[in-house]
Design a protein around this motif. Structure first.
Motif, PDB file in Angstrom:
ATOM      1  N   PHE A  97       5.669   4.625  -3.124  1.00 37.67           N
ATOM      2  CA  PHE A  97       4.934   3.807  -4.084  1.00 37.67           C
ATOM      3  C   PHE A  97       4.946   4.393  -5.485  1.00 37.67           C
ATOM      4  O   PHE A  97       4.554   3.743  -6.429  1.00 37.67           O
ATOM      5  CB  PHE A  97       3.481   3.604  -3.636  1.00 37.67           C
ATOM      6  N   GLY A  98       5.365   5.641  -5.636  1.00 41.59           N
ATOM      7  CA  GLY A  98       5.457   6.245  -6.958  1.00 41.59           C
ATOM      8  C   GLY A  98       4.256   7.088  -7.290  1.00 41.59           C
ATOM      9  O   GLY A  98       3.491   7.487  -6.421  1.00 41.59           O
ATOM     10  N   SER A  99       4.077   7.336  -8.578  1.00 43.69           N
ATOM     11  CA  SER A  99       3.009   8.230  -9.026  1.00 43.69           C
ATOM     12  C   SER A  99       1.891   7.443  -9.697  1.00 43.69           C
ATOM     13  O   SER A  99       2.024   6.268  -9.999  1.00 43.69           O
ATOM     14  CB  SER A  99       3.578   9.250 -10.004  1.00 43.69           C
ATOM     15  N   PHE A 100       0.781   8.108  -9.978  1.00 41.77           N
ATOM     16  CA  PHE A 100      -0.387   7.476 -10.587  1.00 41.77           C
ATOM     17  C   PHE A 100      -0.064   6.838 -11.926  1.00 41.77           C
ATOM     18  O   PHE A 100      -0.600   5.805 -12.272  1.00 41.77           O
ATOM     19  CB  PHE A 100      -1.508   8.508 -10.753  1.00 41.77           C
ATOM     20  N   GLY A 101       0.833   7.450 -12.696  1.00 43.68           N
ATOM     21  CA  GLY A 101       1.138   6.975 -14.032  1.00 43.68           C
ATOM     22  C   GLY A 101       1.888   5.652 -14.091  1.00 43.68           C
ATOM     23  O   GLY A 101       2.064   5.097 -15.143  1.00 43.68           O
ATOM     24  N   MET A 102       2.301   5.131 -12.951  1.00 42.93           N
ATOM     25  CA  MET A 102       3.046   3.876 -12.943  1.00 42.93           C
ATOM     26  C   MET A 102       2.084   2.705 -12.770  1.00 42.93           C
ATOM     27  O   MET A 102       0.996   2.857 -12.250  1.00 42.93           O
ATOM     28  CB  MET A 102       4.075   3.881 -11.818  1.00 42.93           C
ATOM     29  N   THR A 103       2.470   1.521 -13.207  1.00 42.84           N
ATOM     30  CA  THR A 103       1.636   0.339 -13.086  1.00 42.84           C
ATOM     31  C   THR A 103       1.746  -0.222 -11.684  1.00 42.84           C
ATOM     32  O   THR A 103       2.839  -0.477 -11.196  1.00 42.84           O
ATOM     33  CB  THR A 103       2.085  -0.731 -14.102  1.00 42.84           C
ATOM     34  N   SER A 104       0.592  -0.423 -11.031  1.00 40.55           N
ATOM     35  CA  SER A 104       0.603  -0.960  -9.670  1.00 40.55           C
ATOM     36  C   SER A 104       0.276  -2.442  -9.698  1.00 40.55           C
ATOM     37  O   SER A 104      -0.442  -2.918 -10.564  1.00 40.55           O
ATOM     38  CB  SER A 104      -0.401  -0.222  -8.796  1.00 40.55           C
ATOM     39  N   GLY A 105       0.802  -3.152  -8.740  1.00 42.92           N
ATOM     40  CA  GLY A 105       0.494  -4.561  -8.574  1.00 42.92           C
ATOM     41  C   GLY A 105       0.595  -4.916  -7.109  1.00 42.92           C
ATOM     42  O   GLY A 105       1.571  -4.570  -6.452  1.00 42.92           O
ATOM     43  N   VAL A 106      -0.447  -5.545  -6.573  1.00 39.26           N
ATOM     44  CA  VAL A 106      -0.460  -5.928  -5.171  1.00 39.26           C
ATOM     45  C   VAL A 106      -0.846  -7.394  -5.092  1.00 39.26           C
ATOM     46  O   VAL A 106      -1.735  -7.856  -5.806  1.00 39.26           O
ATOM     47  CB  VAL A 106      -1.465  -5.063  -4.360  1.00 39.26           C
ATOM     48  N   ARG A 107      -0.179  -8.138  -4.213  1.00 40.80           N
ATOM     49  CA  ARG A 107      -0.499  -9.540  -3.970  1.00 40.80           C
ATOM     50  C   ARG A 107      -0.816  -9.718  -2.501  1.00 40.80           C
ATOM     51  O   ARG A 107      -0.185  -9.123  -1.650  1.00 40.80           O
ATOM     52  CB  ARG A 107       0.668 -10.436  -4.358  1.00 40.80           C
ATOM     53  N   VAL A 108      -1.804 -10.543  -2.222  1.00 38.76           N
ATOM     54  CA  VAL A 108      -2.120 -10.946  -0.853  1.00 38.76           C
ATOM     55  C   VAL A 108      -1.795 -12.426  -0.793  1.00 38.76           C
ATOM     56  O   VAL A 108      -2.464 -13.241  -1.417  1.00 38.76           O
ATOM     57  CB  VAL A 108      -3.596 -10.671  -0.496  1.00 38.76           C
ATOM     58  N   GLY A 109      -0.709 -12.756  -0.096  1.00 39.16           N
ATOM     59  CA  GLY A 109      -0.213 -14.130  -0.138  1.00 39.16           C
ATOM     60  C   GLY A 109       0.258 -14.420  -1.550  1.00 39.16           C
ATOM     61  O   GLY A 109       1.016 -13.664  -2.143  1.00 39.16           O
ATOM     62  N   ALA A 110      -0.230 -15.520  -2.130  1.00 45.07           N
ATOM     63  CA  ALA A 110       0.157 -15.884  -3.494  1.00 45.07           C
ATOM     64  C   ALA A 110      -0.848 -15.378  -4.526  1.00 45.07           C
ATOM     65  O   ALA A 110      -0.667 -15.591  -5.715  1.00 45.07           O
ATOM     66  CB  ALA A 110       0.291 -17.398  -3.596  1.00 45.07           C
ATOM     67  N   ALA A 112      -2.903 -12.541  -6.674  1.00 48.37           N
ATOM     68  CA  ALA A 112      -2.889 -11.162  -7.158  1.00 48.37           C
ATOM     69  C   ALA A 112      -4.248 -10.528  -6.903  1.00 48.37           C
ATOM     70  O   ALA A 112      -5.277 -11.199  -6.966  1.00 48.37           O
ATOM     71  CB  ALA A 112      -2.578 -11.130  -8.651  1.00 48.37           C
ATOM     72  N   CYS A 113      -4.268  -9.241  -6.588  1.00 43.66           N
ATOM     73  CA  CYS A 113      -5.530  -8.531  -6.387  1.00 43.66           C
ATOM     74  C   CYS A 113      -6.266  -8.395  -7.718  1.00 43.66           C
ATOM     75  O   CYS A 113      -5.640  -8.311  -8.770  1.00 43.66           O
ATOM     76  CB  CYS A 113      -5.276  -7.150  -5.794  1.00 43.66           C
ATOM     77  N   GLU A 114      -7.610  -8.379  -7.651  1.00 42.26           N
ATOM     78  CA  GLU A 114      -8.433  -8.231  -8.860  1.00 42.26           C
ATOM     79  C   GLU A 114      -8.164  -6.894  -9.539  1.00 42.26           C
ATOM     80  O   GLU A 114      -8.143  -6.802 -10.760  1.00 42.26           O
ATOM     81  CB  GLU A 114      -9.920  -8.326  -8.500  1.00 42.26           C
ATOM     82  N   ALA A 115      -7.997  -5.848  -8.741  1.00 42.64           N
ATOM     83  CA  ALA A 115      -7.731  -4.508  -9.262  1.00 42.64           C
ATOM     84  C   ALA A 115      -6.922  -3.731  -8.229  1.00 42.64           C
ATOM     85  O   ALA A 115      -7.021  -4.004  -7.036  1.00 42.64           O
ATOM     86  CB  ALA A 115      -9.041  -3.780  -9.548  1.00 42.64           C
ATOM     87  N   THR A 116      -6.106  -2.796  -8.682  1.00 41.99           N
ATOM     88  CA  THR A 116      -5.348  -1.930  -7.777  1.00 41.99           C
ATOM     89  C   THR A 116      -5.452  -0.501  -8.272  1.00 41.99           C
ATOM     90  O   THR A 116      -5.654  -0.267  -9.462  1.00 41.99           O
ATOM     91  CB  THR A 116      -3.860  -2.329  -7.696  1.00 41.99           C
ATOM     92  N   ALA A 117      -5.323   0.439  -7.335  1.00 43.79           N
ATOM     93  CA  ALA A 117      -5.365   1.855  -7.704  1.00 43.79           C
ATOM     94  C   ALA A 117      -4.494   2.640  -6.755  1.00 43.79           C
ATOM     95  O   ALA A 117      -4.483   2.387  -5.555  1.00 43.79           O
ATOM     96  CB  ALA A 117      -6.801   2.371  -7.639  1.00 43.79           C
TER      97      ALA A 117
END
Length: 125
Positions: A97-110, A112-117
């Motif tokens: 998944f990479g390191s903390f400094g990268m931008t994360s994005g997670v989707r559940v179905g269609a 997008a999650c409110e926040a990711t960490a």
């Protein structure tokens, strides 16, 4: 993280400023190995082939399709017990998944999650 060594010529000495990018992302850390090679520490992140750009002092150079790596791999999801309405926390487990400094994005179905960490290279909440 992964280390990428770039070989070339006339990178200069340690006294010069050094900057490196893999694709659009700056390296987490950079360092001189010699006048003819420099090292970049980068997160694994999304798979694909990336351009590498090096700025050493006043010298600038780049090479297209110089670095490639595998995409992140999903192994499982964990969702805590919660009410059927409102927000719920979902933990995604896997690898790369990479390191903390990268931008994360997670989707559940269609959606997008409110926040990711980032929790680690193998876990995102």
């Amino acid at each position: 993280s992964a280390s990428v060594t770039v070989h070339g010529a006339s990178f200069g000495t340690v006294g010069h400023s050094l900057a490196m990018r893999i694709g659009q992302s700056a390296c987490e850390a950079t360092g001189w190995t010699s006048d003819s090679s420099v090292v970049c520490r980068t997160g694994h992140g999304v798979g694909g082939t990336r351009r590498v750009a090096v700025t050493a002092g006043e010298r600038v150079g780049s090479l297209s399709e110089a670095y490639s790596f595998d995409a992140a791999r999903l192994s499982s999801l964990t969702r805590g017990n919660s009410a059927s309405t409102g927000s719920a926390s979902v933990t995604v487990h896997g690898a790369g998944f990479g390191s903390f400094g990268m931008t994360s994005g997670v989707r559940v179905g269609a959606s997008a999650c409110e926040a990711t960490a980032w929790v680690s290279d193998s876990s995102v909440v």
